[in-house]
Design a protein around this motif. Structure first.
Motif, short mmCIF file in Angstrom:
data_model
loop_
_atom_site.label_atom_id
_atom_site.label_comp_id
_atom_site.label_asym_id
_atom_site.label_seq_id
_atom_site.Cartn_x
_atom_site.Cartn_y
_atom_site.Cartn_z
N ASP A 1 0.69 -1.15 0.16
CA ASP A 1 0.17 0.00 0.15
C ASP A 1 0.82 1.27 0.07
N GLU A 2 1.93 1.20 -0.65
CA GLU A 2 2.90 2.41 -0.63
C GLU A 2 2.73 3.03 -2.18
N PHE A 3 3.01 4.20 -1.99
CA PHE A 3 2.93 5.01 -3.43
C PHE A 3 3.93 4.73 -4.26
N GLN A 4 3.69 4.37 -5.44
CA GLN A 4 4.70 3.85 -6.75
C GLN A 4 5.41 5.06 -7.31
N GLY A 5 5.00 6.32 -7.14
CA GLY A 5 5.75 7.58 -7.88
C GLY A 5 7.01 7.81 -7.33
N ASN A 6 7.65 8.84 -8.14
CA ASN A 6 8.92 9.03 -7.61
C ASN A 6 8.78 10.52 -7.24
N ARG A 7 10.09 10.98 -6.83
CA ARG A 7 9.97 12.35 -6.28
C ARG A 7 9.54 13.54 -7.18
N VAL B 1 -5.22 22.29 4.03
CA VAL B 1 -3.83 22.05 4.16
C VAL B 1 -3.31 20.86 4.93
N TRP B 2 -3.75 20.92 6.16
CA TRP B 2 -3.54 19.53 6.66
C TRP B 2 -3.90 18.28 5.95
N ALA B 3 -4.94 18.06 5.42
CA ALA B 3 -5.46 16.94 4.60
C ALA B 3 -4.45 16.67 3.70
N LEU B 4 -3.93 17.81 2.69
CA LEU B 4 -3.03 17.44 1.67
C LEU B 4 -1.53 17.02 2.35
N GLY B 5 -1.42 17.63 3.42
CA GLY B 5 0.11 17.22 4.14
C GLY B 5 0.00 15.68 4.62
N VAL B 6 -1.20 15.04 5.02
CA VAL B 6 -1.25 13.90 5.25
C VAL B 6 -1.22 12.96 4.03
N THR B 7 -1.90 13.28 2.93
CA THR B 7 -1.66 12.91 1.56
C THR B 7 -0.28 12.90 0.94
N MET B 8 0.26 14.01 1.38
CA MET B 8 1.95 13.99 0.99
C MET B 8 2.87 13.06 1.57
N LEU B 9 2.38 12.85 2.94
CA LEU B 9 3.21 11.60 3.57
C LEU B 9 3.22 10.38 2.87
N TYR B 10 1.79 10.20 2.39
CA TYR B 10 1.68 8.90 1.35
C TYR B 10 2.47 8.94 0.20
N VAL B 11 2.40 10.17 -0.44
CA VAL B 11 3.18 10.24 -1.79
C VAL B 11 4.81 10.27 -1.67
N LEU B 12 5.11 10.65 -0.39
CA LEU B 12 6.43 10.81 -0.23
C LEU B 12 7.09 9.26 0.33
N ARG B 13 6.05 8.52 0.44
CA ARG B 13 6.48 7.09 0.81
C ARG B 13 6.91 7.14 2.49
N LYS B 14 6.41 7.97 3.05
CA LYS B 14 6.66 8.17 4.66
C LYS B 14 5.68 7.04 5.59
N ILE B 15 4.42 6.99 4.75
CA ILE B 15 3.54 6.04 5.45
C ILE B 15 2.63 5.37 4.12
N PRO B 16 2.17 4.25 4.51
CA PRO B 16 1.33 3.59 3.63
C PRO B 16 0.01 4.43 3.24
N LEU B 17 -0.78 4.07 2.42
CA LEU B 17 -2.14 4.66 2.02
C LEU B 17 -2.91 4.54 3.28
N PRO B 18 -3.35 5.69 3.90
CA PRO B 18 -3.87 5.88 5.29
C PRO B 18 -5.05 5.11 5.49
N ASP B 19 -6.09 5.30 4.31
CA ASP B 19 -7.47 4.52 4.49
C ASP B 19 -7.34 2.86 3.85
N SER B 20 -5.93 2.41 3.91
CA SER B 20 -5.97 1.05 3.40
C SER B 20 -6.35 0.01 4.57
N ARG B 21 -6.70 -1.04 3.97
CA ARG B 21 -7.22 -2.21 5.00
C ARG B 21 -6.40 -2.03 6.43
#
Length: 622
Positions: free
Chosen positions: A429-435, A515-535
């Motif tokens: 459940d990690e993001f597959q894109g690059n920087r 802003v906060w919600a996009l920040g949490v989204t970016m933690l996923y995009v930067l591969r710091k956390i898996p997708l938050p709403d994953s199982r």
């Protein structure tokens, strides 16, 4: 009388203040209401269900007929829209010598999710004061019913005067609807009483059936609009196609309303009032396969892929065709698919249909009615919010249809950030894109949100699933179903992992919450956390946003079984720990860290994010 008690409907975010006298005067003049005589006493009135409603009235989209039962000034009636007219009808068995009866006929257009009536308190000469009446009737897109909502301060008695529908309750059955409560009404004539005073009669009419066509596989002609007798070829050039005289491929019978000429078997010609030319609306090269009655069907949900739905309009120029094609997503609340729209550039659109559902056995009373009202209000918010937006990183909005709770938008050839395996690893459940993808996503969505916030709009549902992305197009923001104005009450909808910490304290959700919600989204995009709403997370932590401030809401079946506030605090602790690991020397990570500041007043704004990513220059994108 049968009295129902259940949870009241959530308050609407629409305008509820009284209509000003100047607005009412303009509305009355536009309808000619000031010229209408006071209605005669009810003893001399022919019941509404005995008045003849002709086919042409149904072709015009008339859904409701109203008539006051007390002597009131026309200025006391506040229909709440310009979609009504005085109509003179005769009784079903009346002779031509018998008088006509004037009623207020209400048309449902593609913009109307409801119809409201507000009659203010008034003291009659020598009598008791007439109580205030305020009610709304929401149209059900999946049936002929309407949902009655009592917005008065007093209980309202509804009495079924007659029935025109097999499934309707027996005549004279009564229901008491308490303030703030809904009730489903099937077609028939109903009487409204407030404090035992008969105030108003209204009749609910059945909708027009919808015809569905099946496209002939041997022909790939487009649905068209053309104007052969004018020189306006440049108008709507991107949606026009030439007429075709081929009659062999078309075998269909269709009723033609007044003012419409059938030119051949493959087209209908509409004569425009006051114009020498005409519009030719070509029918699809199809054969009629079925007619969906509005009794218990929703054409945009029930039609199969490849079938064409012929949507009628209040006026001929509003008619269009929709052909569902590839499915995109389906949830309990909505269905999204790619389709073809006859009046949209290049015909290709993304269709979003909000679902209403019937109550299941064992569910609380009025589940269906409350859901219909919420979905209708969500459609209204989404359509009104998107209507005036024009930004390259916001999905383009072509229009909507209140009769189906449908929205027609630009089809973006990209997948959302949760799509696996393109953007999300199916294994972890990690993001597959690059920087570079991460930087592009933050810049594009930052520009979109900066644009929205400058217009005092809060999205309220920023998350990876609502961001479409491809390296060719960039990131595009979609789904405005929870959007609100910055001055509106905060929304309790959305996905819990993206709700800011200030919501726990004071329910606050404004531009800093995006802003906060996009920040949490970016933690996923930067591969710091898996997708938050994953199982993976749902099994450990999950709560309902509305449960944060409602301790009585059941929660044991969610996450770890603890209360919503406790689970949210645990999630915020994990976000904080991840934020602490971001590098301040890395510009991208530093910006994300500033987006996740616990205090909203210390959080970076979207405008500053865009300026920083553009090297100190403000963005000119629009």
């Amino acid at each position: 009388m049968v009295e129902y008690r259940a949870e009241p409907v959530e308050a609407s975010e629409e305008r509820t203040e009284p209509i000003s006298q100047s607005e009412m005067d303009i509305f009355i003049r536009s309808m000619g209401m000031e010229e209408q005589p006071d209605p005669p006493p009810s003893d001399y009135q022919v019941p509404l269900h005995l008045l003849k409603v002709e086919d042409r009235h149904r072709e015009e989209g008339i859904r409701l007929i109203f008539r006051p039962l007390t002597k009131i000034s026309p200025r006391a009636v506040s229909p709440g829209g310009s979609n009504c007219q005085w109509l003179a009808l005769r009784a079903e068995v009346a002779s031509t010598e018998q008088p006509e009866h004037k009623v207020l006929a209400v048309t449902q257009t593609s913009k109307d999710i409801k119809f409201g009536v507000r009659i203010p308190r008034e003291t009659n000469d020598g009598g008791a004061p007439r109580p205030t009446l305020w009610c709304e009737l929401y149209y059900d897109p999946a049936s002929d019913s309407v949902v009655f909502l009592n917005k008065s301060e007093d209980p309202i008695q509804l009495v079924l005067v007659s029935q025109t529908y097999l499934a309707s309750p027996p005549a004279n059955e009564g229901h008491t609807v308490n303030p703030g409560f809904p009730y489903e009404l099937r077609p028939g004539t109903w009487r409204i009483k407030v404090r035992h005073v008969a105030v108003l009669d209204f009749r609910v009419l059945e909708k027009r059936p919808v015809t569905v066509y099946e496209r002939q596989p041997s022909d790939s002609r487009e649905l068209v609009l053309s104007s052969p007798s004018s020189s306006s070829d440049q108008i709507n050039a991107n949606i026009k196609r030439p007429r075709t005289p081929d009659r062999d491929n078309m075998r269909i019978k269709r009723r033609i309303s007044d003012g419409v000429n059938k030119t051949d078997d493959s087209a209908i010609e509409f004569m425009r009032p006051g114009a020498a030319d005409s519009l030719v609306f070509s029918l699809p090269n199809t054969r009629q396969t079925k007619v969906l009655t509005s009794n218990a069907s929703h054409p945009l949900l029930d039609a199969e892929n490849g079938e064409t739905i012929a949507v009628s309009g209040v006026c001929e120029l509003d008619e269009y065709h929709i052909t569902p094609q590839d499915p995109i997503a389906s949830t309990a609340q909505s269905k999204v698919y790619r389709g073809r729209h006859s009046q949209v550039p290049d015909n290709i659109v993304t269709v979003k249909v909000l679902k209403t559902r019937m109550a299941k056995p064992g569910e609380k009373a009025f589940v269906n009615e409350r859901n219909l009202i919420r979905q209708a209000q969500m459609w209204e918010r989404e359509s009104q919010t998107q209507e005036g937006l024009n930004h390259g990183s916001i999905v383009k909005y072509y229009g909507g249809d209140a009769r189906f709770l449908s929205l027609y938008m630009e089809h973006v050839d990209a997948q959302d950030l949760t799509a696996g395996p393109r953007w999300r690893s199916v294994s972890n459940d990690e993001f597959q894109g690059n920087r570079e993808d991460a930087k592009r996503i933050l810049l594009n969505i930052g520009e979109a949100l900066s644009y929205l916030h400058a217009r005092h709009v809060v999205h309220n549902d920023i998350k990876p699933a609502n961001i479409l992305y491809s390296p060719e197009r960039g990131a595009v923001l979609c789904d405005f179903g929870l959007s609100t104005g910055t001055a509106k009450e905060p929304s309790t909808g959305g996905t819990p992992y993206y709700v800011p910490p200030e919501f726990i304290v004071n329910k606050s959700r404004g531009p800093p919450a995006d802003v906060w919600a996009l920040g949490v989204t970016m933690l996923y995009v930067l591969r710091k956390i898996p997708l938050p709403d994953s199982r993976r997370h749902v099994k450990v932590l999950y709560w309902q946003i509305a449960g944060i401030h409602n301790p009585n809401m059941p929660f044991r079946k969610y996450g770890n079984g603890q209360g919503a506030a406790s689970q949210m605090k645990e999630w915020l602790r994990r976000v904080h720990e991840t934020r602490e690991k971001l590098s301040p020397q890395d510009r991208l990570e530093r910006i994300v860290s500033e987006m996740l500041a616990p205090q909203p007043s210390q959080r970076i704004t979207m405008a500053k994010i865009v300026q920083s990513l553009n090297g100190g220059q403000a963005s000119l994108a629009a």
